[in-house]
Design an enzyme around this catalytic site. Structure first.
Site: not given
Ligand code: NAP
Ligand code: G4F
Length: 320
Positions: A126, A148, A124
């Site tokens: 992050e 995280y 990520s």
């Molecule tokens: P998400 O919607 O939160 O999906 C997470 C998945 O992980 C769900 O299927 C959840 O299952 C499963 N899970 C959580 N804990 C588990 C455990 N202990 N054992 C087995 N499965 C488990 O996340 P996403 O947005 O699809 O992201 C996918 C991956 O990319 C994650 O690793 C996230 O950290 C990473 N990532 C995401 C972003 C982004 O912007 N979306 C960016 C960078 C990296 P349940 O349905 O049962 O909860």
């Molecule tokens: O949407 P967010 O919660 O995503 P964040 O923290 O960037 O993390 C996501 O992206 C990561 C990749 O960089 C992934 F690895 C991670 O798993 C996840 O998918 O927040 C984005 C930004 C933050 O700066 C937060 O402070 O939005 C700001 N924000 C402002 N108001 C808020 C809010 N975020 C959330 N969730 N809720 C608010 O009300």
């Protein structure tokens, strides 16, 4: 010969798009799910009869080994994690168990069952946290700002380490924020699209958010799963940054989303200290030129189109 893939976290946003993508490529798709008292298969409902699901938890090494032995995958995409940044302050140990040590359990499973399996780790942006340079590329040092982010740095380096120690084909995709109508409701883009839809439909009056100045490089999840797949088709296992190279603030997000339904965002959005974080990542912006050159990957959906797509989907979902 049909290729077989195993996707951990198939019920999540990315898992569901990746399953769609791999089925489109003719793969036999297997996914792992956690046991729950109610099924959470909403995102994969449309492909439920085309994928095979297996019970597995990142906390349970035996379940990982059993699934790897049963499925005999060519490729494993490790998308499962505790992925919501604020929760990582409330549950730092559990986040470490899932998001950090869970990666080692997956790699140990692969090393034990079949070291020829190709492994993708969902790293990520992050990890860049308090950014050391802008934009961020594969060489940019990490400075995570949340439990995280710290857990993801561990997951990243254990993947690199198993590649170097055991010659596994293990890659880390450093993905910047990517969103879609399937995004969890707690993430800011979806919180905004859902909030706009509710206000437009007369179901809510205000939208309470945290830091409006935070900036992110937001892309479309459907584009990003293609990059994951491309990384595993390469000859050499290498890590890649994936993002759009365009940064917007949460304020921009609100403006575009409200404008799309003919409303002025300032009239509805309230900053609420409850949504501020103990330590913030102020800005993230990708330099994905390596992916562009080597993988031939480029994002296709613009930020504006993504926001409109999400608002439209929430209006349709919530309309009577
Ligand atoms: P998400 O919607 O939160 O999906 C997470 C998945 O992980 C769900 O299927 C959840 O299952 C499963 N899970 C959580 N804990 C588990 C455990 N202990 N054992 C087995 N499965 C488990 O996340 P996403 O947005 O699809 O992201 C996918 C991956 O990319 C994650 O690793 C996230 O950290 C990473 N990532 C995401 C972003 C982004 O912007 N979306 C960016 C960078 C990296 P349940 O349905 O049962 O909860
Ligand atoms: O949407 P967010 O919660 O995503 P964040 O923290 O960037 O993390 C996501 O992206 C990561 C990749 O960089 C992934 F690895 C991670 O798993 C996840 O998918 O927040 C984005 C930004 C933050 O700066 C937060 O402070 O939005 C700001 N924000 C402002 N108001 C808020 C809010 N975020 C959330 N969730 N809720 C608010 O009300």
């Amino acid at each position: 010969m049909t290729k077989r893939a195993l996707v951990t976290g198939i019920t999540g946003q990315d898992g569901s798009y990746l399953a769609d993508f791999l089925l489109g490529k003719g793969y036999e798709v297997h996914g792992t799910v956690r046991r729950s008292s109610v099924e959470k298969f909403e995102r994969i409902q449309h492909i439920r009869d085309r994928v095979t699901l297996h019970q597995m938890d990142l906390l349970d090494q035996l379940s990982i080994i059993t699934v790897l032995e049963e499925v005999e995958p060519w490729e494993v995409y490790n998308l499962a994690a505790q992925s919501f940044v604020p929760t990582s302050w409330n549950q730092p140990l559990l986040t470490g168990e899932f998001t950090a040590l869970g990666v080692t359990r997956m790699l140990e499973g692969i090393r034990t069952v079949n070291p020829d399996i190709r492994f993708y780790q969902a790293s990520s942006s992050e990890m860049f946290g308090m950014v050391r340079q802008t934009p961020q590329n594969e060489e940019t040092p990490f400075y995570p700002r949340s439990p995280y982010g710290v857990a993801k740095v561990y997951g990243h380096f254990i993947t690199v380490n198993y590649r170097e120690s055991y010659n596994l084909f293990a890659v880390s995709g450093i993905l910047f924020n990517h969103e879609s109508p399937r995004r969890g409701l707690e993430f800011v883009t979806r919180k905004v699209s859902d909030g706009v839809a509710r206000i437009k439909l007369g179901m809510a009056e205000v939208l309470r958010l945290g830091n409006l100045d935070a900036c992110r490089d937001w892309g479309y999840a459907g584009d990003y799963v293609d990059a994951m797949w491309r990384m595993l088709q390469e000859e050499e296992a290498e890590d890649f940054v994936i993002g759009t190279g365009v940064m917007h603030s949460v304020r921009d997000l609100c403006r575009i989303a409200f404008e799309h339904v003919g409303l002025e965002w300032e009239a509805y959005v309230m900053e609420d200290p409850r949504f501020f974080r103990p330590a913030e990542v102020e800005e993230l912006c990708a330099d994905a030129s390596k992916a562009e050159e080597r993988l031939g990957w480029a994002p296709r959906v613009s930020f504006e189109d993504l926001v409109r797509m999400m608002v439209d989907a929430d209006i349709e979902r919530l309309s009577p």
